[in-house]
Design a protein around this motif. Structure first.
Motif, PDB file in Angstrom:
ATOM      1  N   VAL A 180       0.772  -1.171  -0.070  1.00 36.79           N
ATOM      2  CA  VAL A 180      -0.074  -0.131   0.098  1.00 36.79           C
ATOM      3  C   VAL A 180       0.861   1.344   0.051  1.00 36.79           C
ATOM      4  N   THR A 181       1.888   1.218   0.842  1.00 39.74           N
ATOM      5  CA  THR A 181       2.883   2.367   1.060  1.00 39.74           C
ATOM      6  C   THR A 181       3.449   2.755  -0.413  1.00 39.74           C
ATOM      7  N   GLU A 182       4.016   1.493  -1.066  1.00 40.64           N
ATOM      8  CA  GLU A 182       4.512   1.673  -2.445  1.00 40.64           C
ATOM      9  C   GLU A 182       3.877   2.081  -3.388  1.00 40.64           C
ATOM     10  N   PHE A 183       2.356   1.513  -3.311  1.00 44.73           N
ATOM     11  CA  PHE A 183       1.604   1.778  -4.549  1.00 44.73           C
ATOM     12  C   PHE A 183       1.354   3.425  -4.582  1.00 44.73           C
ATOM     13  N   LEU A 184       0.631   3.738  -3.251  1.00 49.24           N
ATOM     14  CA  LEU A 184       0.274   5.223  -2.963  1.00 49.24           C
ATOM     15  C   LEU A 184       1.424   6.149  -2.858  1.00 49.24           C
ATOM     16  N   ILE A 196       6.257   7.424 -17.935  1.00 51.17           N
ATOM     17  CA  ILE A 196       6.589   7.907 -16.607  1.00 51.17           C
ATOM     18  C   ILE A 196       7.099   7.138 -15.534  1.00 51.17           C
ATOM     19  N   GLN A 197       6.556   6.070 -15.454  1.00 52.30           N
ATOM     20  CA  GLN A 197       7.178   4.866 -14.386  1.00 52.30           C
ATOM     21  C   GLN A 197       8.684   4.677 -14.868  1.00 52.30           C
ATOM     22  N   TYR A 198       9.038   4.441 -16.140  1.00 56.82           N
ATOM     23  CA  TYR A 198      10.262   4.235 -16.446  1.00 56.82           C
ATOM     24  C   TYR A 198      11.319   5.399 -16.014  1.00 56.82           C
ATOM     25  N   SER A 234       5.647  -1.123 -11.503  1.00 54.21           N
ATOM     26  CA  SER A 234       4.650  -0.843 -12.461  1.00 54.21           C
ATOM     27  C   SER A 234       3.185  -0.946 -11.933  1.00 54.21           C
ATOM     28  N   PHE A 235       3.205  -2.018 -11.054  1.00 55.08           N
ATOM     29  CA  PHE A 235       1.856  -2.337 -10.212  1.00 55.08           C
ATOM     30  C   PHE A 235       0.789  -2.473 -11.476  1.00 55.08           C
ATOM     31  N   GLY A 236       1.533  -3.501 -12.305  1.00 56.45           N
ATOM     32  CA  GLY A 236       0.359  -3.565 -13.632  1.00 56.45           C
ATOM     33  C   GLY A 236      -0.696  -4.803 -13.323  1.00 56.45           C
ATOM     34  N   GLU A 292       4.422  -7.464  -7.812  1.00 54.16           N
ATOM     35  CA  GLU A 292       5.426  -8.128  -8.267  1.00 54.16           C
ATOM     36  C   GLU A 292       5.770  -7.985  -9.920  1.00 54.16           C
ATOM     37  N   HIS A 293       4.629  -7.554 -10.631  1.00 53.15           N
ATOM     38  CA  HIS A 293       4.366  -7.382 -11.891  1.00 53.15           C
ATOM     39  C   HIS A 293       5.533  -6.743 -12.632  1.00 53.15           C
TER      40      HIS A 293
END
Ligand code: SF4
Length: 188
Positions: free
Chosen positions: A55-59, A137-139, A145-147, A183-184
Motif C-alpha cells: 500500500v505504501t509503495e503503490f500510493l 513516466i514509471q520508467y 509498474s503495479f500492472g 511483483e508485476h
C-alpha cells in the motif's frame, strides 16, 4: 517536437477534478482521500500485494500515513488484518463487506464512469495511449509498474481456467489475472 502543453493541461485538469470528487465522496463517509485510495487499491490488488508495505509503495505515501490509515479503516470496520498462513510476520489487509461496498461505490467517481463510458469504442485507443504514457513516466521515475497480472512476463496461460505464475511458482485461477500485482514485470 510534440506540443505537450495542451495534453499536460488536460491531465492536470482531470487529476484536479478527480481529487476534488474523491475528497467530496470521502467527506460523506468521514474519510480522507487517502483512505479511499487504500480501500480502492485493496479492492484491485492480488494476494501478493495486500500488505501495508505494498500500500505504501503503490500510493507513494509514508509508512506512518499507511499505518494511521489502516488503523482508522480497521476502527471504522472497512478492513481487517489476517496473518499469512506461511509467514506469520506478514499481515494481509482484507476488505470487509462494508469496505467492498464503498470501494465499488466511491472510485471511480460517478462522473468519471459516465465520461469514460460515453467514449464508447474510442476508449480502446485512449487506453493504449495512456498505458504508454504511464509506462514512460514509471520508467523515468524508476517506480514499480503495479500492472495487471495478465500483462506480466511471468504470466503463463495453462488452460481456459488457470495460469501459472513463473515467479511465485503457483497455479492460479484465470480471474486472478485481472488484479494488480506488486511483483508485476513488464514483458519486453
Ligand atoms: S504473473 Fe506476474 S503479476 Fe501475476 S502474480 Fe505472478 S508476478 Fe504477479
Amino acid at each position: 517536437m510534440n506540443n505537450i502543453e495542451p495534453i499536460y493541461d488536460i491531465l492536470e485538469r482531470i487529476t484536479t477534478l478527480y481529487r476534488n470528487e474523491v475528497r467530496l465522496i470521502g467527506i460523506e463517509h468521514g474519510l480522507h482521500p487517502v483512505h479511499l485510495e487504500v480501500i480502492y487499491f485493496l479492492s484491485r490488488c492480488n494476494k501478493y500485494s495486500d500488505t501495508p508495505a505494498a500500500v505504501t509503495e503503490f500510493l507513494g505515501i509514508t509508512k506512518g500515513t499507511t499505518s494511521q490509515s489502516i488503523s482508522l479503516l480497521e476502527t471504522k470496520g472497512y478492513i481487517y488484518k489476517k496473518k499469512d498462513p506461511i509467514d506469520r510476520r506478514v499481515s494481509h489487509l482484507v476488505l470487509t463487506p462494508q469496505g467492498q461496498a464503498i470501494a465499488k461505490k466511491a472510485i471511480p467517481p460517478q462522473s468519471f464512469k459516465q465520461g469514460l463510458e460515453s467514449l464508447g469504442d474510442e476508449s480502446a485507443q485512449l487506453k493504449t495511449q495512456l498505458e504508454a504514457l504511464l509506462k514512460n513516466i514509471q520508467y523515468s521515475n524508476e517506480s514499480a509498474s503495479f500492472g495487471l497480472c495478465k500483462t506480466c512476463k511471468f504470466h503463463t496461460p495453462m488452460s481456459d481456467e488457470h495460469f501459472y505464475c513463473a515467479l511465485t511458482k503457483e497455479t492460479l485461477v484465470k480471474d486472478f489475472g485481472e488484479l494488480i500485482c506488486r511483483e508485476h514485470t513488464e514483458s519486453k
